[in-house]
Design an enzyme around this catalytic site. Structure first.
Site, PDB file in Angstrom:
ATOM      1  N   HIS A  72       0.851  -1.192   0.000  1.00 58.36           N
ATOM      2  CA  HIS A  72       0.000   0.000   0.000  1.00 58.36           C
ATOM      3  C   HIS A  72       0.887   1.243   0.000  1.00 58.36           C
ATOM      4  O   HIS A  72       1.773   1.375   0.841  1.00 58.36           O
ATOM      5  CB  HIS A  72      -0.894   0.035   1.248  1.00 58.36           C
ATOM      6  CG  HIS A  72      -1.991  -0.988   1.239  1.00 58.36           C
ATOM      7  ND1 HIS A  72      -3.182  -0.807   1.886  1.00 58.36           N
ATOM      8  CD2 HIS A  72      -2.077  -2.197   0.647  1.00 58.36           C
ATOM      9  CE1 HIS A  72      -3.950  -1.864   1.695  1.00 58.36           C
ATOM     10  NE2 HIS A  72      -3.301  -2.734   0.953  1.00 58.36           N
ATOM     11  N   TYR A 201      -8.395   5.321   8.361  1.00 55.57           N
ATOM     12  CA  TYR A 201      -8.427   5.641   9.791  1.00 55.57           C
ATOM     13  C   TYR A 201      -9.444   6.772   9.968  1.00 55.57           C
ATOM     14  O   TYR A 201      -9.249   7.869   9.424  1.00 55.57           O
ATOM     15  CB  TYR A 201      -7.055   6.121  10.275  1.00 55.57           C
ATOM     16  CG  TYR A 201      -6.003   5.040  10.381  1.00 55.57           C
ATOM     17  CD1 TYR A 201      -5.314   4.595   9.255  1.00 55.57           C
ATOM     18  CD2 TYR A 201      -5.694   4.471  11.617  1.00 55.57           C
ATOM     19  CE1 TYR A 201      -4.334   3.608   9.363  1.00 55.57           C
ATOM     20  CE2 TYR A 201      -4.712   3.481  11.733  1.00 55.57           C
ATOM     21  CZ  TYR A 201      -4.044   3.058  10.605  1.00 55.57           C
ATOM     22  OH  TYR A 201      -3.075   2.087  10.716  1.00 55.57           O
ATOM     23  N   PRO A 293      -2.572   0.007  19.295  1.00 54.30           N
ATOM     24  CA  PRO A 293      -2.402  -0.468  17.920  1.00 54.30           C
ATOM     25  C   PRO A 293      -2.571   0.596  16.838  1.00 54.30           C
ATOM     26  O   PRO A 293      -2.296   0.320  15.666  1.00 54.30           O
ATOM     27  CB  PRO A 293      -3.480  -1.550  17.777  1.00 54.30           C
ATOM     28  CG  PRO A 293      -4.498  -1.215  18.808  1.00 54.30           C
ATOM     29  CD  PRO A 293      -3.757  -0.594  19.943  1.00 54.30           C
ATOM     30  N   LYS A 297       2.491  -0.311  15.167  1.00 54.15           N
ATOM     31  CA  LYS A 297       3.930  -0.394  15.455  1.00 54.15           C
ATOM     32  C   LYS A 297       4.359  -1.645  16.234  1.00 54.15           C
ATOM     33  O   LYS A 297       5.554  -1.963  16.267  1.00 54.15           O
ATOM     34  CB  LYS A 297       4.375   0.835  16.272  1.00 54.15           C
ATOM     35  CG  LYS A 297       4.361   2.135  15.518  1.00 54.15           C
ATOM     36  CD  LYS A 297       5.447   2.227  14.483  1.00 54.15           C
ATOM     37  CE  LYS A 297       4.860   2.737  13.212  1.00 54.15           C
ATOM     38  NZ  LYS A 297       5.440   2.381  11.993  1.00 54.15           N
ATOM     39  N   TYR A 385       4.954   6.144   9.983  1.00 55.62           N
ATOM     40  CA  TYR A 385       4.056   5.037   9.645  1.00 55.62           C
ATOM     41  C   TYR A 385       4.774   3.967   8.812  1.00 55.62           C
ATOM     42  O   TYR A 385       4.650   2.773   9.087  1.00 55.62           O
ATOM     43  CB  TYR A 385       2.824   5.578   8.912  1.00 55.62           C
ATOM     44  CG  TYR A 385       1.700   4.583   8.827  1.00 55.62           C
ATOM     45  CD1 TYR A 385       0.864   4.345   9.921  1.00 55.62           C
ATOM     46  CD2 TYR A 385       1.473   3.861   7.663  1.00 55.62           C
ATOM     47  CE1 TYR A 385      -0.162   3.413   9.848  1.00 55.62           C
ATOM     48  CE2 TYR A 385       0.446   2.936   7.578  1.00 55.62           C
ATOM     49  CZ  TYR A 385      -0.364   2.714   8.671  1.00 55.62           C
ATOM     50  OH  TYR A 385      -1.376   1.789   8.600  1.00 55.62           O
TER      51      TYR A 385
HETATM   52  P1  FAD Z   1       4.062 -12.061  21.205  1.00 52.06           P
HETATM   53  O1  FAD Z   1       3.575 -12.061  19.806  1.00 52.06           O
HETATM   54  O2  FAD Z   1       3.080 -11.803  22.282  1.00 52.06           O
HETATM   55  O3  FAD Z   1       4.764 -13.458  21.425  1.00 52.06           O
HETATM   56  C1  FAD Z   1       5.112 -13.933  22.702  1.00 52.06           C
HETATM   57  C2  FAD Z   1       5.076 -15.445  22.686  1.00 52.06           C
HETATM   58  O4  FAD Z   1       5.519 -15.912  23.945  1.00 52.06           O
HETATM   59  C3  FAD Z   1       3.675 -15.999  22.485  1.00 52.06           C
HETATM   60  O5  FAD Z   1       3.666 -16.964  21.458  1.00 52.06           O
HETATM   61  C4  FAD Z   1       3.320 -16.571  23.843  1.00 52.06           C
HETATM   62  O6  FAD Z   1       2.472 -17.708  23.745  1.00 52.06           O
HETATM   63  C5  FAD Z   1       4.676 -16.930  24.397  1.00 52.06           C
HETATM   64  N1  FAD Z   1       4.732 -16.969  25.857  1.00 52.06           N
HETATM   65  C6  FAD Z   1       4.120 -16.129  26.732  1.00 52.06           C
HETATM   66  N2  FAD Z   1       4.414 -16.461  27.994  1.00 52.06           N
HETATM   67  C7  FAD Z   1       5.233 -17.548  27.920  1.00 52.06           C
HETATM   68  C8  FAD Z   1       5.848 -18.354  28.888  1.00 52.06           C
HETATM   69  N3  FAD Z   1       5.704 -18.117  30.203  1.00 52.06           N
HETATM   70  N4  FAD Z   1       6.608 -19.378  28.492  1.00 52.06           N
HETATM   71  C9  FAD Z   1       6.772 -19.617  27.150  1.00 52.06           C
HETATM   72  N5  FAD Z   1       6.207 -18.885  26.182  1.00 52.06           N
HETATM   73  C10 FAD Z   1       5.440 -17.856  26.565  1.00 52.06           C
HETATM   74  N6  FAD Z   1      -0.240  -4.776  16.801  1.00 52.06           N
HETATM   75  C11 FAD Z   1      -0.549  -4.070  15.729  1.00 52.06           C
HETATM   76  O7  FAD Z   1       0.322  -3.374  15.213  1.00 52.06           O
HETATM   77  N7  FAD Z   1      -1.824  -4.129  15.196  1.00 52.06           N
HETATM   78  C12 FAD Z   1      -2.811  -4.924  15.741  1.00 52.06           C
HETATM   79  O8  FAD Z   1      -3.919  -4.988  15.248  1.00 52.06           O
HETATM   80  C13 FAD Z   1      -2.508  -5.683  16.882  1.00 52.06           C
HETATM   81  N8  FAD Z   1      -3.431  -6.485  17.448  1.00 52.06           N
HETATM   82  C14 FAD Z   1      -3.115  -7.174  18.566  1.00 52.06           C
HETATM   83  C15 FAD Z   1      -4.075  -7.994  19.198  1.00 52.06           C
HETATM   84  C16 FAD Z   1      -3.791  -8.674  20.368  1.00 52.06           C
HETATM   85  C17 FAD Z   1      -4.866  -9.527  21.023  1.00 52.06           C
HETATM   86  C18 FAD Z   1      -2.502  -8.554  20.921  1.00 52.06           C
HETATM   87  C19 FAD Z   1      -2.168  -9.274  22.207  1.00 52.06           C
HETATM   88  C20 FAD Z   1      -1.544  -7.766  20.288  1.00 52.06           C
HETATM   89  C21 FAD Z   1      -1.823  -7.070  19.119  1.00 52.06           C
HETATM   90  N9  FAD Z   1      -0.870  -6.270  18.460  1.00 52.06           N
HETATM   91  C22 FAD Z   1      -1.188  -5.569  17.379  1.00 52.06           C
HETATM   92  C23 FAD Z   1       0.505  -6.171  18.884  1.00 52.06           C
HETATM   93  C24 FAD Z   1       1.432  -7.145  18.136  1.00 52.06           C
HETATM   94  O9  FAD Z   1       0.703  -8.272  17.756  1.00 52.06           O
HETATM   95  C25 FAD Z   1       2.568  -7.446  19.081  1.00 52.06           C
HETATM   96  O10 FAD Z   1       3.288  -6.235  19.282  1.00 52.06           O
HETATM   97  C26 FAD Z   1       3.524  -8.547  18.598  1.00 52.06           C
HETATM   98  O11 FAD Z   1       2.874  -9.788  18.631  1.00 52.06           O
HETATM   99  C27 FAD Z   1       4.773  -8.580  19.483  1.00 52.06           C
HETATM  100  O12 FAD Z   1       5.519  -9.725  19.219  1.00 52.06           O
HETATM  101  P2  FAD Z   1       6.330 -10.473  20.376  1.00 52.06           P
HETATM  102  O13 FAD Z   1       7.025 -11.586  19.701  1.00 52.06           O
HETATM  103  O14 FAD Z   1       7.097  -9.479  21.149  1.00 52.06           O
HETATM  104  O15 FAD Z   1       5.230 -11.002  21.391  1.00 52.06           O
HETATM  105  C1  DHB Z   2      -4.207  -3.374  11.301  1.00 50.43           C
HETATM  106  C2  DHB Z   2      -3.876  -3.214  12.617  1.00 50.43           C
HETATM  107  C3  DHB Z   2      -3.492  -1.970  13.062  1.00 50.43           C
HETATM  108  O1  DHB Z   2      -3.158  -1.814  14.355  1.00 50.43           O
HETATM  109  C4  DHB Z   2      -3.436  -0.885  12.218  1.00 50.43           C
HETATM  110  O2  DHB Z   2      -3.089   0.322  12.700  1.00 50.43           O
HETATM  111  C5  DHB Z   2      -3.753  -1.059  10.902  1.00 50.43           C
HETATM  112  C6  DHB Z   2      -4.134  -2.323  10.436  1.00 50.43           C
HETATM  113  C7  DHB Z   2      -4.621  -4.706  10.816  1.00 50.43           C
HETATM  114  O3  DHB Z   2      -4.753  -5.616  11.647  1.00 50.43           O
HETATM  115  O4  DHB Z   2      -4.824  -4.883   9.618  1.00 50.43           O
END
Ligand code: FAD
Ligand code: DHB
Length: 391
Positions: A72, A201, A293, A297, A385
């Site tokens: 995009h 948005y 969100p 980021k 962004y």
């Molecule tokens: P995570 O993806 O959380 O990965 C951590 C991993 O560690 C998981 O697989 C978990 O199961 C594992 N874990 C946890 N505790 C333990 C333990 N004690 N022992 C072993 N393993 C463990 N960001 C956006 O930009 N847009 C969005 O729309 C958006 N939606 C989101 C929706 C939800 C419900 C959540 C929770 C987050 C969302 N985010 C979004 C944020 C984005 O998904 C996260 O910033 C990203 O997943 C970060 O990656 P990570 O690897 O740091 O953590």
């Molecule tokens: C999506 C999530 C976001 O947090 C955002 O700012 C834009 C798009 C998505 O899940 O597609």
């Protein structure tokens, strides 16, 4: 069991770190408490920054993203019933974002690790970290009913916001910064054609709304909601009526509606834990920081963290150099705080706060008017962004 780097969590941060280390000839073991099927099916983020995309391609895990993701070049800001395009590519010297779901990135990384003989222990229970103040740290866990211990040289806490690693740092050795927002996002997946070629948005007196996409057949959309609400209170017709009201334009735009196949509520907070290191334990991604969100980021910050961390760990394990490990926290936190500010700014500009304060409403509209008419201000949005350059 013994390895060079013990990684807790198979999210984007943990899996990518393991892959980056492997490319440098460094061994790691990833311990994940959920199953492979569960991590590959969890619906989360969808927007990849230019730097994230470039990195995934450069390390050989971008093939499916290039075929199935959608590039995009702009986004729309909608308020007062009108759309205003922010031309991301024009404002950033040709950069763009790619819409490709987080769980697809996870599938690609898991496949790449397993194909290279990588060790990911799924369904690892009772994970705990030990000895991080000394030179022989270890991770204890349960697997297949057995207690196991993994001896490592370094530990990466990539276990998300609710993980165990952050709390292994003594409270006296860390400072936490938090802001909880009085709203959440109601996310849906709907089987419908895209309503728009680019993300929308929307600022509206009934609350924020976002139109995103996943594929030509599947769309991702979000509505500002009460963070304590229950999806059971939202039958499909109520959701569509809310989207229609918030997204309406003076020229009669309406979203394409279809069956809603997934609904969830996401709470919103800003959070940073400093520093990102204690002894031999290094935090990365959501384990260390959370953004609301709105700026998309979260996932991209996790990627940026582990890029810096993998280099620092490699320099230590290959050459015995401490300097990059010593700088990791400071280097990563510079980008973290920039993203914290951007996500807070986007959130504050676009959402309704309780009380619908008319003064705040006028400030939001003044800011939106400025962003959509001033090239320097639009550039500020665009360069954040699409993602500032990775250090
Ligand atoms: P995570 O993806 O959380 O990965 C951590 C991993 O560690 C998981 O697989 C978990 O199961 C594992 N874990 C946890 N505790 C333990 C333990 N004690 N022992 C072993 N393993 C463990 N960001 C956006 O930009 N847009 C969005 O729309 C958006 N939606 C989101 C929706 C939800 C419900 C959540 C929770 C987050 C969302 N985010 C979004 C944020 C984005 O998904 C996260 O910033 C990203 O997943 C970060 O990656 P990570 O690897 O740091 O953590
Ligand atoms: C999506 C999530 C976001 O947090 C955002 O700012 C834009 C798009 C998505 O899940 O597609």
């Amino acid at each position: 069991m013994r390895t060079q780097v013990g990684i807790v969590g198979a999210g984007p941060a943990g899996l990518l770190l393991s892959h980056l280390l492997h490319r440098e000839g460094i061994e790691s073991v990833v311990l994940e408490n959920r199953s492979r099927a569960a991590i590959e099916a969890t619906i989360r983020a969808g927007v990849l920054e230019q730097g994230t995309v470039d990195l995934l391609k450069a390390i050989g895990v971008g093939g499916r993203m290039e075929r199935e993701g959608a590039v995009h070049h702009g986004i729309e800001l909608r308020f007062d019933g009108r759309g205003h395009r922010i031309d991301l590519s024009d404002l950033t010297g040709g950069k763009a974002i790619t819409v490709y779901a987080q769980h697809e990135v996870i599938k690609d990384l898991v496949a790449a690790r397993l194909a290279a003989g990588g060790n990911i222990v799924f369904e690892a229970g009772d994970v705990s970290v030990h000895g991080i103040d000394g030179t022989t740290p270890s991770i204890r866990f349960r697997h297949d009913g057995e207690s196991e211990e993994l001896a490592c040289e370094l530990i990466a806490g990539c276990d998300g916001f609710h993980g165990v690693c952050r709390s292994a740092i003594p409270q006296s050795a860390r400072t936490e910064f938090t802001r909880v927002y009085p709203f959440g996002w109601f996310g849906i997946l709907t089987q419908a054609p895209p309503s728009s070629r680019e993300l929308i948005y929307t600022h509206h007196s009934r609350g924020f709304a976002l139109v995103s996409t996943r594929s030509p057949e599947l769309q991702r959309m979000y509505l500002q909601c009460d963070p304590h609400d229950d999806v059971a209170n939202w039958p499909d017709e109520r959701i569509w009526s809310e989207f229609r009201a918030r997204l309406a334009t003076h020229d009669g735009w309406a979203p394409h509606e279809g069956p809603i196949i997934q609904k969830n509520i996401i709470a919103m907070r800003s959070f940073v834990c400093e520093p990102l290191r204690h002894g031999r334990l290094f935090l990365a991604g959501d384990a260390a920081h959370i953004v609301p969100p709105t700026g998309a980021k979260g996932l991209n910050l996790a990627v940026a963290d582990v890029r810096v961390l993998s280099r620092a760990m490699t320099a230590f394990l290959r050459e015995g150099r401490h300097d990059l490990l010593d700088e990791y926290s400071q280097t990563a936190l510079r980008r973290v705080w920039r993203a914290e500010h951007f996500s807070w700014w986007m959130t504050t500009m676009l959402h309704q706060f309780p009380g619908n304060d008319p003064f705040q409403e006028r400030l939001q509209l003044a800011e939106l008017g400025y962003v959509t008419t001033s090239r320097p201000k639009a550039t500020t949005l665009a360069e954040n962004y699409v993602g500032l350059p990775l250090e």
